[in-house]
Design a protein around this motif. Structure first.
Motif, short mmCIF file in Angstrom:
data_model
loop_
_atom_site.label_atom_id
_atom_site.label_comp_id
_atom_site.label_asym_id
_atom_site.label_seq_id
_atom_site.Cartn_x
_atom_site.Cartn_y
_atom_site.Cartn_z
N ASN A 155 -33.02 -21.06 29.09
CA ASN A 155 -32.85 -22.42 28.58
C ASN A 155 -31.39 -22.73 28.23
O ASN A 155 -31.08 -23.79 27.71
N GLY A 156 -30.48 -21.78 28.52
CA GLY A 156 -29.06 -22.03 28.29
C GLY A 156 -28.58 -21.71 26.89
O GLY A 156 -27.47 -22.10 26.52
N TYR A 157 -29.38 -21.01 26.10
CA TYR A 157 -28.99 -20.62 24.75
C TYR A 157 -28.61 -19.14 24.73
O TYR A 157 -29.30 -18.30 25.31
N LEU A 158 -27.50 -18.85 24.06
CA LEU A 158 -27.00 -17.48 23.95
C LEU A 158 -27.42 -16.92 22.59
O LEU A 158 -27.02 -17.43 21.54
N HIS A 159 -28.24 -15.87 22.62
CA HIS A 159 -28.69 -15.20 21.40
C HIS A 159 -27.92 -13.89 21.26
O HIS A 159 -27.55 -13.28 22.27
N VAL B 156 -27.64 -18.24 17.41
CA VAL B 156 -28.02 -18.88 18.68
C VAL B 156 -27.03 -19.98 18.97
O VAL B 156 -26.73 -20.80 18.10
N THR B 157 -26.47 -19.98 20.19
CA THR B 157 -25.47 -20.97 20.57
C THR B 157 -25.88 -21.65 21.87
O THR B 157 -26.24 -20.98 22.84
N LYS B 158 -25.81 -22.97 21.88
CA LYS B 158 -26.12 -23.73 23.09
C LYS B 158 -24.88 -23.77 23.99
O LYS B 158 -23.80 -24.16 23.55
N LEU B 159 -25.05 -23.38 25.27
CA LEU B 159 -23.91 -23.29 26.18
C LEU B 159 -23.69 -24.54 27.02
O LEU B 159 -22.61 -24.70 27.59
N GLU B 160 -24.68 -25.40 27.12
CA GLU B 160 -24.50 -26.59 27.96
C GLU B 160 -23.29 -27.41 27.48
O GLU B 160 -23.16 -27.74 26.31
N PRO C 102 -18.11 -23.98 22.38
CA PRO C 102 -19.27 -24.87 22.50
C PRO C 102 -18.87 -26.34 22.43
O PRO C 102 -17.83 -26.69 21.88
N GLN C 103 -19.72 -27.18 23.01
CA GLN C 103 -19.44 -28.61 23.07
C GLN C 103 -19.39 -29.22 21.68
O GLN C 103 -18.62 -30.13 21.41
N PHE C 104 -20.22 -28.71 20.78
CA PHE C 104 -20.26 -29.25 19.43
C PHE C 104 -19.75 -28.22 18.44
O PHE C 104 -19.98 -27.02 18.58
N ASP D 141 -21.60 -19.77 33.30
CA ASP D 141 -21.18 -21.00 33.98
C ASP D 141 -22.38 -21.81 34.44
O ASP D 141 -22.39 -23.05 34.39
N LYS D 142 -23.43 -21.12 34.89
CA LYS D 142 -24.66 -21.82 35.29
C LYS D 142 -25.34 -22.47 34.09
O LYS D 142 -25.94 -23.54 34.20
N ALA D 143 -25.25 -21.81 32.94
CA ALA D 143 -25.84 -22.37 31.72
C ALA D 143 -25.02 -23.55 31.22
O ALA D 143 -25.57 -24.48 30.63
N VAL D 144 -23.70 -23.51 31.45
CA VAL D 144 -22.83 -24.61 31.03
C VAL D 144 -23.11 -25.86 31.85
O VAL D 144 -23.05 -26.98 31.34
N HIS D 145 -23.46 -25.68 33.13
CA HIS D 145 -23.75 -26.81 34.03
C HIS D 145 -25.18 -26.69 34.55
O HIS D 145 -25.40 -26.37 35.72
N PRO D 146 -26.17 -26.92 33.70
CA PRO D 146 -27.56 -26.71 34.11
C PRO D 146 -28.05 -27.80 35.06
O PRO D 146 -27.52 -28.91 35.10
#
Length: 455
Positions: free
Chosen positions: A238-242, A258-262, A282-284, A307-312
Motif C-alpha cells: 500500500n506504499g507505507y514504510l514500516h 509508519v511513513t507514507k511514501l506516495e 515525505p510529502q507531508f 520509487d514505485k511506492a512514490v509513484h503508485p
C-alpha cells in the motif's frame, strides 16, 4: 469493538493554559494517563494470525525514535475495511474459476470462449489530438475487446484496461455490432467518449505492488540519541514504510513508525560522507529520513521499490473492485457463495476466539458480525494459502490457513464441530484452487499438447 477502542485511545494534546480550572487540569492528567496506557499497550506484541482489523495507531505516533509524532494518513481502501491482502498483492495471480481440470487453461491463456464473470462500469474519455485521439485499440472479435492502451493517453487516464469488453458506446449497445461500426460510433460522437465496459476477472492477472523487506541502518536525529540504528524495514504494497526493532517483531508487534511514501522525494545522499546512504523526504511534514544499506546492490533494490511506492498506479484489479463492492452487501446478497456459516477466528494477542458469520466466494473470505449485518467487517484474500486441519491448545480440530511464505500471516479458524470444519476445509481448498500464480499458469499452458481440430 476495535474501532471504538482505537478512538478512545487516540493521542490527545495537553492543555497548556496556566489559568485552567481544576477540572481542566484533571482532564489533562487523565489525557496523559490514557497516553501512558496506550504506550504500554503498544509494547505488547500480538502474535501472527491476530485480528484481521488493522489498527492505524502505532508506537511511532506516540513515541518515535526521533521523539516526533507522524501523521500516518490513510491506508488503502481495502485495508481500511479490515481486509488482509498481502499475499495477493505480492505476486501476479490468474483467476481460472472452476476450470481446475489439467486439460483446461486459465481464460487469459485460452482462445476458447467460455462463460465469463463480468463487472460493468462507465468510462469517460476526453478526446485528444492526433490521428488516434482516444489512445486505445480494440480487437476484431465478439465481444469487442480492448487490446492496447497507449502510455499517458486519455484512455489510460480514464482507467480503461486491456481486456475490457465494450458493452456500449455513447449510449448505443455494441455487444452484437461489428467492430467497424463501434469504431465509427466513437469517431462521429462528441469530444467526450462515454463507454460502458465490462471487466472479466479471469482475463488478465493482477499487477504486483512494490514490497521490500530487510535490515537498514536508520539515522537518528533525536537531541538525546544520535547516530545510526539497525532496524528491520518493511515496505508494504500500500506504499507505507514500516520499521521494527527486530525482524522477529514483524507481524507480532506494532511497528515503531509508519511513513507514507506516495509523493515523497527519494534519492542517493552524498552529504554525510558514508557509502550506500539514501534519503526519503515525505510529502507531508518537515522530516528527512536517512537510510544506509550494506551494499550498492541492496541500496538499488530499496530505491527501485520505494520509487514505485512514490509513484503508485491508482488502478485496482477488477477483482479487488468486486470484493470492495461485496463488502457493502449483506451476507446473503453475495451471489453463489461456495460456503457460508459461523466461524470463530483466533485472536492470538488476547488468546480468544472471535465469532463471525462468514461468506466464502472466489478466494475471498468475508467476515460479518452477524447474519443480519448490512456490510462486512473485513476478510481475507486467500490466494496461495494452504488449508489443513490441525489441533491447537484444547481444540482437537481447527482450520489452519498457512501462507506460502513466512512473511505473511497465518490464520486459525474453527467451526461449531469437526464435521463443519471438514466442510469448510473442502470449500476453502476449492475456492483457493480457482487462482494460479501467473508463472505456473504460463508453465502449465506451455506444457499442454497442441490443440487439434476435428474435420
Amino acid at each position: 469493538d476495535l474501532k471504538s477502542e482505537m478512538n478512545k485511545t487516540r493521542k490527545l494534546p495537553l492543555n497548556n493554559d496556566t489559568r485552567a480550572s481544576d477540572s481542566s487540569q484533571e482532564d489533562a492528567i487523565d489525557q496523559w494517563a490514557r497516553r501512558r496506557k496506550q504506550f504500554k499497550e503498544s509494547k505488547t506484541c500480538s502474535s501472527t494470525g491476530g485480528s484481521s482489523i488493522n489498527s492505524t495507531i502505532t508506537e511511532g505516533s506516540i513515541n518515535s525514535e526521533d521523539a516526533r509524532s507522524v501523521d500516518l494518513g490513510l491506508y488503502s481502501e481495502n485495508e481500511d475495511r479490515g481486509f488482509y491482502t498481502e499475499n495477493f498483492h505480492s505476486a501476479s495471480w490468474v483467476f481460472r474459476g472452476d476450470d481446475v481440470s489439467p486439460d483446461n487453461s486459465p481464460r487469459c491463456l485460452s482462445k476458447r470462449p467460455r462463460p465469463v464473470a463480468i463487472r460493468e462500469r462507465t468510462v469517460k474519455i476526453t478526446k485528444g489530438t492526433g490521428n488516434y485521439p482516444w489512445g486505445f485499440r480494440i480487437q476484431f472479435s465478439k465481444p469487442i475487446l480492448v487490446t492496447e492502451i497507449d502510455t499517458n493517453s486519455a484512455a489510460e487516464e480514464a482507467g480503461l484496461q486491456v481486456g475490457d469488453i465494450l458493452i456500449a458506446v455513447n449510449g448505443t449497445d455494441v455487444t452484437s455490432m461489428p467492430h467497424s461500426e463501434a469504431a465509427n460510433l466513437a469517431r462521429k460522437g462528441p469530444d467526450i467518449l462515454t463507454m460502458i465496459v465490462g471487466s472479466d476477472i479471469s482475463r488478465y492477472p493482477n499487477t504486483p505492488k512494490p514490497t521490500c523487506r530487510g535490515y537498514l541502518h536508520k539515522r537518528t536525529q533525536s537531541a538525546i540519541l544520535k547516530g545510526w540504528r539497525k532496524r528491520w524495514f518493511v515496505l508494504k504494497h500500500n506504499g507505507y514504510l514500516h520499521y521494527y526493532k527486530h525482524k522477529k517483531d514483524e507481524g507480532k508487534c506494532r511497528p515503531l513508525e509508519v511513513t507514507k511514501l506516495e509523493g515523497a522525494e527519494i534519492g542517493v545522499d552524498t552529504t554525510l560522507g558514508k557509502p550506500f546512504v539514501f534519503k526519503c523526504i515525505p510529502q507531508f511534514g518537515n522530516r528527512i529520513f536517512y537510510f544506509c544499506a550494506t551494499s550498492n546492490q541492496e541500496m538499488k533494490r530499496w530505491l527501485e521499490a520505494m520509487d514505485k511506492a512514490v509513484h503508485p498506479i491508482h488502478q485496482n484489479h477488477v477483482w479487488v473492485d468486486v470484493t470492495l463492492h461485496n463488502t457493502t452487501l449483506p451476507p446473503l446478497a453475495i451471489k453463489n457463495p461456495e460456503c457460508l456459516g459461523l466461524l470463530h477466528q483466533l485472536d492470538s494477542s488476547k488468546d480468544v476466539w472471535i465469532q463471525h458469520y462468514c461468506i466464502l466466494k472466489d478466494g475471498c473470505l468475508y467476515f460479518y458480525a452477524t447474519l443480519r449485518s448490512t456490510s462486512a467487517q473485513g476478510g481475507l484474500y486467500l490466494q496461495g494459502y494452504i488449508v489443513s486441519e490441525q489441533s491447537l491448545g484444547s481444540k482437537r480440530s481447527v482450520i489452519e490457513l498457512r501462507p506460502p511464505s513466512e512473511e505473511f500471516k497465518t490464520f486459525y479458524l474453527c467451526a461449531e464441530n469437526v464435521n463443519e470444519n471438514k466442510r469448510w476445509i473442502t470449500a476453502l481448498k476449492a475456492s483457493i484452487n480457482k487462482w494460479l500464480p501467473l508463472h505456473q499458469a504460463i508453465q502449465d499452458f506451455m506444457s499442454r499438447p497442441l490443440e487439434e481440430t476435428r474435420m
